[in-house]
Design a protein around this motif. Structure first.
Motif, PDB file in Angstrom:
ATOM      1  N   ASP A 152       1.256  -1.492  -0.238  1.00 26.50           N
ATOM      2  CA  ASP A 152      -0.321  -0.309   0.134  1.00 26.50           C
ATOM      3  C   ASP A 152       0.575   1.232  -0.312  1.00 26.50           C
ATOM      4  N   ILE A 153       0.680   2.400  -0.920  1.00 24.49           N
ATOM      5  CA  ILE A 153       1.234   3.508  -0.991  1.00 24.49           C
ATOM      6  C   ILE A 153       0.472   4.387  -1.189  1.00 24.49           C
ATOM      7  N   ASN A 154       1.295   6.617  -0.108  1.00 25.39           N
ATOM      8  CA  ASN A 154      -0.021   7.179  -0.488  1.00 25.39           C
ATOM      9  C   ASN A 154       0.237   8.286  -1.724  1.00 25.39           C
ATOM     10  N   ALA A 155      -0.409   9.002  -1.903  1.00 26.30           N
ATOM     11  CA  ALA A 155      -0.241   9.388  -3.373  1.00 26.30           C
ATOM     12  C   ALA A 155       1.413  10.419  -2.494  1.00 26.30           C
ATOM     13  N   GLU A 156       1.778  10.567  -1.961  1.00 26.72           N
ATOM     14  CA  GLU A 156       2.733  11.426  -1.240  1.00 26.72           C
ATOM     15  C   GLU A 156       3.296  11.026  -0.683  1.00 26.72           C
ATOM     16  N   GLU A 157       3.896   9.603  -0.960  1.00 27.00           N
ATOM     17  CA  GLU A 157       4.655   8.965  -0.527  1.00 27.00           C
ATOM     18  C   GLU A 157       5.966   9.152  -2.011  1.00 27.00           C
ATOM     19  N   GLU A 158       7.038   9.010  -1.824  1.00 23.28           N
ATOM     20  CA  GLU A 158       7.947   8.602  -2.761  1.00 23.28           C
ATOM     21  C   GLU A 158       8.760   7.455  -2.913  1.00 23.28           C
ATOM     22  N   LEU A 159       8.369   7.279  -3.973  1.00 23.43           N
ATOM     23  CA  LEU A 159       8.753   5.559  -5.040  1.00 23.43           C
ATOM     24  C   LEU A 159       9.876   5.077  -5.265  1.00 23.43           C
TER      25      LEU A 159
ATOM     26  N   SER B  47      12.548   7.414  -4.849  1.00 22.61           N
ATOM     27  CA  SER B  47      14.064   7.623  -4.208  1.00 22.61           C
ATOM     28  C   SER B  47      14.374   6.993  -2.982  1.00 22.61           C
ATOM     29  N   SER B  48      12.965   6.345  -2.564  1.00 22.38           N
ATOM     30  CA  SER B  48      12.669   5.355  -1.218  1.00 22.38           C
ATOM     31  C   SER B  48      13.184   3.869  -1.434  1.00 22.38           C
ATOM     32  N   GLY B  49      13.088   3.545  -3.186  1.00 23.92           N
ATOM     33  CA  GLY B  49      13.842   2.407  -3.523  1.00 23.92           C
ATOM     34  C   GLY B  49      12.485   1.243  -3.366  1.00 23.92           C
ATOM     35  N   LEU B  50      11.258   2.213  -3.436  1.00 22.99           N
ATOM     36  CA  LEU B  50      10.087   1.243  -2.946  1.00 22.99           C
ATOM     37  C   LEU B  50       9.426   0.682  -4.442  1.00 22.99           C
ATOM     38  N   ILE B  51       9.821   1.387  -5.403  1.00 18.20           N
ATOM     39  CA  ILE B  51       9.915   0.817  -6.363  1.00 18.20           C
ATOM     40  C   ILE B  51      10.981   1.384  -6.866  1.00 18.20           C
ATOM     41  N   ASP B  52      11.902   0.273  -8.308  1.00 19.31           N
ATOM     42  CA  ASP B  52      12.522   0.367  -9.008  1.00 19.31           C
ATOM     43  C   ASP B  52      12.918   0.673 -10.100  1.00 19.31           C
ATOM     44  N   SER B  53      13.520   0.750 -10.691  1.00 20.99           N
ATOM     45  CA  SER B  53      13.299   2.151 -12.025  1.00 20.99           C
ATOM     46  C   SER B  53      12.391   1.397 -13.327  1.00 20.99           C
ATOM     47  N   ILE B  54      12.476   0.075 -13.276  1.00 19.05           N
ATOM     48  CA  ILE B  54      11.447  -1.270 -14.349  1.00 19.05           C
ATOM     49  C   ILE B  54      10.816  -1.013 -13.963  1.00 19.05           C
ATOM     50  N   THR B  55      10.277  -0.983 -12.936  1.00 24.63           N
ATOM     51  CA  THR B  55       8.656  -0.902 -12.679  1.00 24.63           C
ATOM     52  C   THR B  55       8.550  -0.250 -12.346  1.00 24.63           C
ATOM     53  N   ILE B  56       8.510   1.231 -12.455  1.00 29.27           N
ATOM     54  CA  ILE B  56       8.620   2.627 -13.044  1.00 29.27           C
ATOM     55  C   ILE B  56       7.724   2.626 -14.288  1.00 29.27           C
ATOM     56  N   MET B  57       8.675   1.781 -15.289  1.00 29.94           N
ATOM     57  CA  MET B  57       8.858   2.236 -16.612  1.00 29.94           C
ATOM     58  C   MET B  57       6.943   1.161 -16.833  1.00 29.94           C
ATOM     59  N   LYS B  58       7.096   0.108 -16.582  1.00 30.58           N
ATOM     60  CA  LYS B  58       5.702  -0.241 -16.297  1.00 30.58           C
ATOM     61  C   LYS B  58       4.428   0.611 -15.690  1.00 30.58           C
ATOM     62  N   VAL B  59       5.307   1.142 -14.573  1.00 36.91           N
ATOM     63  CA  VAL B  59       3.534   2.568 -14.857  1.00 36.91           C
ATOM     64  C   VAL B  59       3.983   3.503 -15.569  1.00 36.91           C
ATOM     65  N   ILE B  60       5.128   4.016 -16.158  1.00 36.33           N
ATOM     66  CA  ILE B  60       4.816   4.737 -17.059  1.00 36.33           C
ATOM     67  C   ILE B  60       3.958   4.042 -18.656  1.00 36.33           C
ATOM     68  N   ALA B  61       4.540   3.196 -19.283  1.00 37.65           N
ATOM     69  CA  ALA B  61       3.049   2.351 -19.633  1.00 37.65           C
ATOM     70  C   ALA B  61       1.714   2.817 -19.221  1.00 37.65           C
ATOM     71  N   PHE B  62       1.148   2.193 -18.629  1.00 39.71           N
ATOM     72  CA  PHE B  62       0.317   1.926 -18.222  1.00 39.71           C
ATOM     73  C   PHE B  62      -0.556   3.462 -17.976  1.00 39.71           C
TER      74      PHE B  62
END
Lengths: 1367, 75
Positions: free
Chosen positions: B16-23, B25-40
């Motif tokens: 679970d995350i909230n909208a303000e949470e750093e994703l 820089s905190s390492g919560l998601i990696d740069s690969i997952t963010i690619m999927k997020v961007i694709a989404f």
């Protein structure tokens, strides 16, 4: 616990890849991941062991073992527990390295446990934990996880705390289950994305041109010399606005992939580079700390173009990687997606901390072995968080020479440097040591003039024989005297220095005397061979405008100053004193056989000729007197050697005159002459010689020129000549004077073709890419030449000269000649010839080296010679029939038609057997009315039926008859845009006279449908018919008309819906046929093509429409002869035979269909239906033969193509392999043979076995003649295909082969893609049903599509039938 | 929009995350997952994220993603 067999699990895609690799080389340690953790602290080994036991308990990956079941399918089993004690060793620091290296080689038995671990106590009292896990259950992250767990458990035990295993971490098994589920789901077409990648795998690149050496199967890890300052510069780039991305690691990864791609492309010459990279699959929190193999290595492809700079390439890589990450998903890796990955970039952003509070250094050891297919892995990682990444090349030695192993890391760093220095630099401009390869220019050497070389020889060898022909000889002083006399005669005729004299004489004393005399007065000679076509000769003479032409007087050359002489006539002249002449302007002009347009005259200056002769003397004769045969064409510059080398060395020229007719086979005579010790010839000449010819000859020096020389041929000759003989391979375009690069053959060199070697003195060269940059060592590029051998240019053709003789990009005021030849430089500084650039072959998008293919084909034992030729795929395949069936007129070119001795076709023969059944299918006209009204059941009071009226004779007659029968008819005509005016007039007249309502149907998509029909069926009728049926059915449905009547002829029944097989049944029942035809109609309308794309075909989705609208074929009920019909039409109705279509058809576009069909399929598309018309008595044999031979005007065809927008494929190239063999070659065996050396996408699909190869007059393979030669009967399409696996597949396959008339059908090929249609389907299904006593519906057939699927359907049918019988 | 993105990311990383949470820089998601997020994001909101916009400021929190998307959709 029970002793039941354990639960086993299947492997993931990436596990399967690793298992396959391990199976292939069981002793390989390439998949071991040995790590050491140097822990600075005093550890308690017992507690360390206890902690490790907890790890074993908590991580199922470490407890996973592998077993093969009885079908040798591998399964993994998770053991409940594994008993393992980490052994302690005390090792002195000096022995440490050796100990670890040895330990790494200790085999991991996957049947026992997947890891190996020890603890080492060092001198200093600190410890090293050695942990080696097989890659099949671990990845890099697993080590970090295990290391941290071990530390935690160890200190918990020390502190007496409970184990703290993270409960929210999933096991490896759970991950695999998750992966298996993901794999099943086609999420955003992932499977297709990666599957496609596998299919598009580029061919294996050769770095530095090095061929794979399987004996060197070892890997090495080289630390890349990237120092701190470079890393700093990289960091600046990473944080700059143009490069930064979501995080620095991502940017760095992209940059490394860019530099790696650039490097690979440069040193391989490939324009598409595929890299593999691990995809972590750890985005879900619960798998973040799962120990196991989660990563998958997936491919991405980068296309590099000549104009790419580093920055533009970076942008491409960035975009491609976005796609890569988007599609990466657990389960993406498969054996398919792993194809073609030869380079891996492994960017591991992992940092290992300390072991509790003990400072620790983590090291990943390289096991000195790499995956077989990996050539280089670029590793970038920094485990010890020193914020200082290190970079390594893991290099597979198999793919590199010793020199290449040194170059690879150096050149990579050079590329990286160039990127940091200027990212706008073009990648092709980065110098990778090539400049160093080209030596400083030496000062121009003084060339000994040809005149002095000759005069010295003439002086020294006065009494020796200079020329010899048919037993007559001339010695040097006699020759000298004659030359002087002729030279004097030339002068007296006003020929001055620098002027042109054409010599059109056979090979003779006179020819040589003429050549020498022209040179002696400082003139230029132009040899014009005797067999030259007269137009070409006239063109040449017009071009050079000679002062004099030496030839037998002829009318044709009136206007030119002709002159002829003989030895006798010369001897009658009084000797003249030659006036002083300057030889500076002398030389020769040789016309090269330009394939198109105007032939180009290459003007060679006397210095170039002098230089070549001087060089060849030192290379080939070495003080000996070279006696050579003069047997090759005077128009071929190879012949220059055979004339001048003997003369300057005091040897003799043995002259063989051209044969008056037939091919010039003088070489067969020349080889037998014991006086000859030196010969210059083409490889094609040599292939004409019998085995043993060389051994029996007196030849010691063989000089090859003009063509690529295969090593096999050179070896055979060398063997026959023995160790004293020398075989030279001389390379040189006419534009660089005969030969400028020479190699003495060495049988030890293991290459398909003999190298062309090193340049002769004074000759210099460059190897450049398309953008004129130097290519690195070993990389193919175009050869450019310079030096004294260069021609002055093309005679009287400055435009062509400027195009080929260009300014050097590296030197001012220097000219280089663009050879158009592809070469590469070997490490021994010899050049290898790779073929003509304009003949570069691309097969399946992959660049092919023709010579590589040729040598692989020729390495098949029976095969003697092979040549790859690029041919035009738009070739005309039509052959004029030799005869026509005596009964039905079926032409002999109809594919697979068989005829008996009386020239009666097999269709006619077997027709006798089932004619009775055919006649019972047909009905009489009396039944027609009741049939139609019966189907309608009175539901429409306005119309009983819709009649398809084309305006042709058949449908016009049918319409008239329907009206006569008092049926209410609506006539429908498709206006396809090409109905002839006469036909339209007929339609209007007919409908008016018969008082029939009439509608025209049209569609805007008609041209698109025609184009599709041509591509799909090679005719226009199929598309047109389907449009008619679709539109008319819709009309009938709208107007509630129950019946559509067609005017198809009986012949057309057999073309489109009836087949022989339907009638052969013993218990024949016509209703069976009706049912089958109905089924066929359903699938016909549901097949996807242009009609389904452009017209509304939704009405065919339900079967309902087929109940509401029935089809009735008029000619099933009418048995009328042609004459009867014509009589009725012309006299009773006033129908006029169309005169504007040229045949009985009413449609103009039909001609285009016939044209394409004849050209592509080789026979007339009406051949078959017409034969049926004759067979059933509706047409006369003579009429059909006349119509089949109707003339098609090309002009009209072109116009029709223009109108419908259909264009024949221009420049569609097809690669053909022609070969000659001692016996008939089994092509499948050949393909298999080739498959051992070449990837499947490099194997051409056309193989043609020939009796012999045609040669040009210069003695080279005549590729033009080869392609034109009609080999269609010997031609067979082949390719790597999936063969039938079992009996049913074999049966289905054989049936397809028979019906489809295709020889090589892949069992996975789709029926439609093979050009299948419902008629063929009916034939196949009826044959199969008959043979297997089944009742498979035709609809199943279309749904299933391939042989494999149909077979398995049939198998299940049989099985269920057997079961129901058993029950 | 914010809700939708938050839901997607929470599911994608099973946290679970909230909208303000750093994703990032905190390492919560990696740069690969963010690619999927961007694709989404590209697919869901029919935008095209050009490579030069793929920087941490635009994607570190769900809030910043929302802001970025609004900017893109308005322009």
């Amino acid at each position: 616990m029970t002793q039941d067999s354990p639960i086993t699990h299947s492997l993931t895609g990436s596990q399967s890849s690793i298992w396959a690799g391990q199976k292939l080389s069981p002793k390989s340690i390439a998949n071991y991941l040995p790590h050491t953790f140097e822990i600075e602290g005093k550890l308690d080994p017992d507690i360390f062991n206890q902690a490790f036991s907890i790890l074993l308990k908590n991580n199922d990956a470490l407890r996973t073992i592998f077993e093969e079941d009885d079908k040798s399918d591998v399964r993994q089993i998770i053991k409940e527990e594994i008993d393992y004690k980490i052994e302690l060793f005390e090792i002195p620091s000096n022995d440490l390295k050796e100990f670890i290296e040895k330990r790494i080689r200790k085999p991991i038995d996957l049947g026992l446990r997947p890891f190996d671990s020890v603890l080492i106590k060092t001198d200093s009292g600190s410890f090293i934990w050695y942990l080696n896990i097989h890659h099949i259950v671990a990845d890099a992250s697993s080590f970090k996880i295990l290391f941290e767990q071990q530390a935690k458990e160890y200190f918990n035990l020390i502190d007496g705390k409970e184990s703290s295993a993270e409960k929210d971490s999933a096991s490896f098994l759970e991950y695999r289950e998750f992966e298996a589920n993901k794999r099943g789901v086609k999420e955003s077409n992932n499977e297709d994305y990666w599957g496609r990648k596998g299919q598009l795998a580029p061919k294996k690149p050769k770095l530095y041109g090095y061929p794979e050496d399987p004996t060197r199967n070892k890997g090495r890890r080289v630390k890349l010399p990237i120092d701190e300052s470079l890393k700093d510069k990289l960091d600046v780039k990473v944080n700059s606005d143009s490069y930064r991305s979501l995080n620095p690691d991502l940017t760095k990864f992209t940059i490394w992939a860019t530099v790696f791609t650039a490097y690979i492309s440069r040193v391989s010459g490939e324009s598409v580079v595929r890299l593999g990279s691990p995809f972590p699959n750890r985005n879900l929190k619960k798998y973040r700390n799962t120990v196991g193999l989660l990563i998958e290595v997936l491919p991405f492809d980068i296309k590099i173009e000549a104009e790419d700079s580093f920055f533009s390439l970076f942008q491409k890589v960035r975009t491609e990687l976005f796609d890569f990450f988007k599609h990466g998903n657990p389960g993406a890796q498969s054996l398919q997606s792993s194809r073609g990955i030869h380079f891996v970039v492994n960017y591991i952003p992992l940092h290992f901390g300390d072991f509790g509070f003990y400072p620790t250094r983590t090291k990943w050891h390289f096991p000195d072995e790499l995956d077989e297919s990996h050539q280089i892995r670029l590793q970038a990682y920094d485990f010890n968080s020193s914020s200082n990444q290190d970079f390594y090349f893991d290099i597979n030695e198999k793919y590199f020479s010793d020199q290449g192993l040194k170059w690879a890391p150096q050149h990579f760093v050079e590329v990286f440097n160039a990127f940091l220095l200027d990212d706008n630099q073009l990648i092709s401009e980065v110098d990778l040591g090539s400049k160093k390869l080209f030596k400083e220019k030496s000062a121009p050497r003084k060339i000994l003039s040809l005149a002095s070389q000759l005069s010295q020889s003439f002086k020294e060898n006065k009494d020796l024989i200079a020329l010899s022909k048919d037993g007559h000889t001339l010695n040097y002083s006699e020759l000298n005297d004659l030359v002087n006399r002729l030279a004097g005669e030339f002068q007296s005729k006003g020929v001055k220095a620098g002027e042109v004299v054409a010599i059109h004489k056979p090979r003779s004393f006179e020819y040589i005397i003429a050549v020498l005399a022209v040179l002696r007065i400082g003139g230029k000679f132009v040899p014009i061979p005797m067999d030259i076509p007269s137009l070409r000769m006239q063109g040449i003479l017009k071009d050079v405008n000679p002062k004099l032409i030496i030839t037998k007087q002829t009318q044709e050359l009136s206007g030119l100053n002709q002159f002829d002489f003989s030895i006798d006539s010369l001897q009658k002249l009084s000797p003249t004193n030659l006036e002083n002449v300057s030889p500076n302007e002398s030389g020769y002009i040789l016309f090269t056989s330009g394939s198109t347009g105007r032939p180009k005259g290459v003007e060679i200056g006397i210095d170039s000729l002098s230089n070549y002769i001087e060089q060849s003397r030192s290379m080939y004769s070495k003080g000996h007197k070279a006696s050579m045969p003069f047997f090759t064409s005077i128009g071929f510059d190879l012949t220059i050697t055979s004339i001048f080398l003997p003369l300057v060395t005091g040897g003799s020229i043995h002259i063989y005159e051209e044969s008056k007719s037939g091919p010039d086979l003088s070489v067969l005579e020349a080889i037998k002459n014991p006086e000859i010790n030196t010969i210059k010839l083409t490889p094609s000449h040599a292939r004409l010689l019998k085995q043993g010819a060389w051994k029996e000859s007196g030849i010691e020096v063989v000089i090859f020129g003009g063509e690529n020389l295969e090593s096999g041929l050179a070896s055979e000759i060398q063997f026959e000549l023995g160790s004293k003989g020398k075989v030279f391979n001389e390379y040189g375009p006419t534009e660089a004077t005969v030969g400028c690069i020479v190699h003495e053959f060495n049988p030890k060199e293991d290459l398909p073709s003999v190298l062309i070697g090193k340049p002769i003195e004074g000759c210099e060269y460059l190897i450049l890419d398309g953008a004129k940059n130097l290519v690195p060592m070993g990389v193919p590029g175009e050869l450019y030449l310079s030096g004294p051998g260069l021609a002055k240019g093309y005679w009287n053709n400055p435009k062509a000269t400027l195009k080929s003789f260009i300014d050097s990009p590296f030197e001012e005021n220097a000219t280089i000649y663009k050879t158009g030849d592809l070469v590469r430089l070997h490490e021994n500084e010899c050049l290898e010839y790779l073929g003509r650039i304009d003949e570069q072959i691309k097969l399946n998008g992959v660049r092919i080296e023709a010579q590589e293919l040729e040598s692989v084909i020729a390495s098949m034992p029976q095969i003697e010679e092979a040549h790859i030729v690029v041919a035009d795929a738009n070739q005309d395949h039509y052959e004029t029939p030799e005869f026509y069936c005596r009964n039905c007129g079926l032409p002999s070119n109809y594919p697979d038609a068989t005829f008996n001795d009386e020239q009666v076709c097999s269709l006619c023969e077997s027709f006798d057997d089932y004619q009775r059944n055919v006649s019972s299918y047909f009905k009489s006209i009396e039944n027609l009315k009741s049939e139609i009204t019966g189907l309608g059941d009175g539901r429409n009071t306005q119309y009983d039926c819709l009649m398809l009226l084309s305006g042709g004779k058949d449908s016009s007659y049918a319409l008239a008859k329907l009206v006569e029968l008092d049926l209410k008819v609506l006539a429908f005509t498709l206006d396809n845009g090409f109905i002839s005016d006469n036909a339209k007039a007929n339609i209007d007249h007919l409908t008016k006279q018969l008082r029939v309502d009439h509608v025209y149907g049209t569609t805007e998509a008609m041209n698109a449908i025609f184009r599709d029909s041509i591509e799909r069926h090679q005719n226009v009728c199929n598309g047109c018919f389907k449009t008619v049926y679709t539109l008319s059915t819709k009309l009938a449905l709208d107007k509630n008309i129950p019946v559509i009547v067609t005017g198809l002829s009986r012949g057309q029944f057999f073309e489109t819906r009836l087949t022989e097989e339907l009638f052969v049944k013993e218990d024949f029942d016509p209703t069976d046929i009706d049912n089958i035809i109905l089924e066929a109609r359903k699938s016909y309308h549901r097949t996807k093509d242009a009609v389904s794309e452009y017209l509304d075909v939704s009405l065919f989705e339900n079967d309902e429409v087929f109940d509401k609208v029935s089809f009735v074929d008029f000619y099933r009920f009418s048995d009328v002869s042609l004459s009867e019909m014509m009589d009725y039409l012309e006299n009773k109705i006033g129908w006029k035979r169309p005169e504007d279509t040229g045949r009985s058809t009413n449609c103009i576009i039909n001609d285009l269909g016939i044209y394409v069909h004849k050209k592509r399929k080789g026979y007339h598309n009406y051949a078959f239906p017409y034969s049926w018309d004759v067979r059933v008595g509706h047409k006369k044999r003579e009429e059909t033969i006349d119509e089949l031979n109707d003339y098609l005007s090309q002009e009209e065809i072109d116009q029709l193509m223009e109108e419908i927008g259909f264009h024949e494929p221009k420049n569609k190239k097809e690669i053909r392999a022609y070969f000659k063999a001692s016996s008939k070659v089994d092509l499948n065996a050949l393909i298999k043979h080739m498959g051992q050396y070449l990837p499947s996408n490099m194997i051409p699909s056309n193989f043609i076995q020939v009796e012999s190869f045609p040669l040009t007059s210069n003695g080279k393979i005549d590729k033009t003649a080869l392609v034109k030669h009609d080999f269609s009967s010997e031609r067979k399409k082949v390719g790597p295909i999936e063969k039938p696996k079992n009996k049913i597949e074999q049966l289905v396959h054989d049936t397809w082969v028979m019906v489809m008339k295709e020889d090589n059908i892949d069992v996975t090929d789709s029926f439609i893609a093979l050009g299948g249609n419902s008629l063929l389907a009916i034939r196949i299904v009826s044959l199969l049903n008959k043979r297997l006593k089944l009742d498979v519906g035709i609809q199943n057939f279309f749904e299933l599509g391939s042989i494999r699927k149909i077979s398995s359907f049939i198998e299940s049918e049989i099985r269920s039938r057997l079961q129901s019988r058993n029950n | 929009m914010i809700e939708e993105i938050t839901k997607y990311i929470s599911e994608e990383i099973d946290t679970d995350i909230n909208a303000e949470e750093e994703l990032l820089s905190s390492g919560l998601i990696d740069s690969i997952t963010i690619m999927k997020v961007i694709a989404f994001l590209e697919e869901t909101y029919d935008v095209k994220v050009p490579p030069q916009d793929m920087v941490i400021e635009n994607f570190n929190t769900v809030q910043s993603m929302g802001d970025y998307l609004k900017g893109q959709l308005q322009s």
